[in-house]
Design an enzyme around this catalytic site. Structure first.
Site, PDB file in Angstrom:
ATOM      1  CE1 TYR A 248      80.450   4.056   2.282  1.00 51.21           C
ATOM      2  CE2 TYR A 248      80.291   3.527   4.603  1.00 51.21           C
ATOM      3  CZ  TYR A 248      79.694   3.693   3.374  1.00 51.21           C
ATOM      4  OH  TYR A 248      78.351   3.486   3.232  1.00 51.21           O
TER       5      TYR A 248
ATOM      6  CE  LYS B 139      77.534   5.078  -2.470  1.00 47.43           C
ATOM      7  NZ  LYS B 139      78.503   5.704  -1.539  1.00 47.43           N
TER       8      LYS B 139
ATOM      9  CB  SER C 177      77.033   2.802   0.500  1.00 46.71           C
ATOM     10  OG  SER C 177      77.054   4.204   0.563  1.00 46.71           O
TER      11      SER C 177
END
Length: 312
Positions: A246, A68, A65
């Site tokens: 997150y 990203k 991630s």
């Protein structure tokens, strides 16, 4: 008087060893489940050009991630404010792979860093680039000053073979008109993107523009090159602070107080505006999908240097 940075990194490296066994590797992606868990690396890159490392900082790991962040920056440079018609910029408060909010918010993901948001970003870039993996690697090679960066085909396949929930989200967003390309094509690009590998030293170097007003720190005495505008750099850092970890983003902001992006490969990168960047890696994750030792190391570094109190 604060000890020299190398001494602080050695101290943190020693203290972190006590946390081995407190988390588990991301075994829901089979290839990542095979990574030896007891590893820890840390690198600091400063806007002065100075850098320091400790532990396994030269060992490549799967960015997952963390990529990203880079695809979001590329999309922001391409689309500007128009990007926000397709993705939001609010914390989600839900797991990174949750589909629930998409149902109540008409297929518009909360932010670019949860899986649904990152899939929309990848969809945007898939429309722009015939070979998105090459475009991303080109940007990373430039920023890290490292021509030999690659994505791992075995990890990409392992991730693609288990990407059922991501595929469901892609089709759901397509049903709401927020997806332009075939979900299968976007998922192929997304899994290759996530399988990109770097080490801590390269990652710290590649993100240094976020600590340097958007300017990529040039090598060999050349002037710094503007990679991202100063206003957009500030906005990216704000999103990293509020959405980069997150559904533990609030906890990270409270404990560490720096913009961060985490990944289930065990990496975390943190930005200290005006000072530098910190990349940590240790593959054992907590229940939210964030590196146990990595979070501890960043919290200790901020406590020992005071960076979180003086830069935001």
């Amino acid at each position: 008087m604060t000890p020299p940075l190398p001494a602080l990194l050695d101290q943190i490296h020693t203290e972190a060893q006590a946390l081995y066994g407190k988390g588990r590797v991301a075994d829901y992606i089979p290839a990542l489940g095979e990574v030896p868990p007891r590893q820890f690396g840390m690198a600091v890159a400063l806007v002065s050009g100075e850098s320091h490392t400790v532990g396994d900082a030269q060992v490549p790991f799967s960015l997952q991630s963390i990529t990203k962040l880079f695809t979001f920056v590329i999309a922001l440079k391409l689309m500007g404010e128009g990007l926000w018609q397709r993705v939001g910029r609010e914390p989600s408060g839900a797991a990174f792979n949750s589909i629930v909010q998409l149902e109540t918010e008409n297929g518009i993901p909360r932010n670019p860093f949860i899986n649904a948001g990152a899939l929309v970003i990848t969809d945007i870039l898939t429309s722009r680039y015939a070979h998105l993996d090459y475009a991303l690697l080109g940007a990373l090679r430039r920023l890290a000053d490292e021509p030999n960066l690659h994505w791992n085909p075995r990890v990409a396949k392992s991730e693609r073979d288990t990407a059922h929930r991501n595929m469901a989200m892609a089709y759901f967003m397509k049903s709401h008109g927020n997806f332009q390309n075939a979900p299968e094509l976007v998922l192929d690009n997304y899994c290759r993107q996530c399988a990109t590998e770097m080490n801590c030293q390269q990652l710290a170097q590649a993100t240094l523009f976020l600590a340097n007003g958007g300017r990529d720190l040039a090598m060999d005495g050349q002037p710094d090159e503007l990679f991202l505008g100063a206003d957009d750099t500030r906005r990216v850092n704000a999103l990293l602070l509020t959405c980069g970890a997150y559904d533990a983003a609030g906890d990270f902001a409270y404990r560490i107080g720096l913009p961060v992006k985490t990944g289930v490969g065990g990496g975390i990168v943190a930005v200290v505006p005006g000072v530098g960047t910190v990349a940590v890696w240790s593959p054992e994750l907590d229940a939210k999908g964030n590196s146990v030792l990595g979070a501890f190391a960043l919290e200790r570094l901020v406590a020992l240097t005071g960076w979180g109190h003086t830069t935001l």
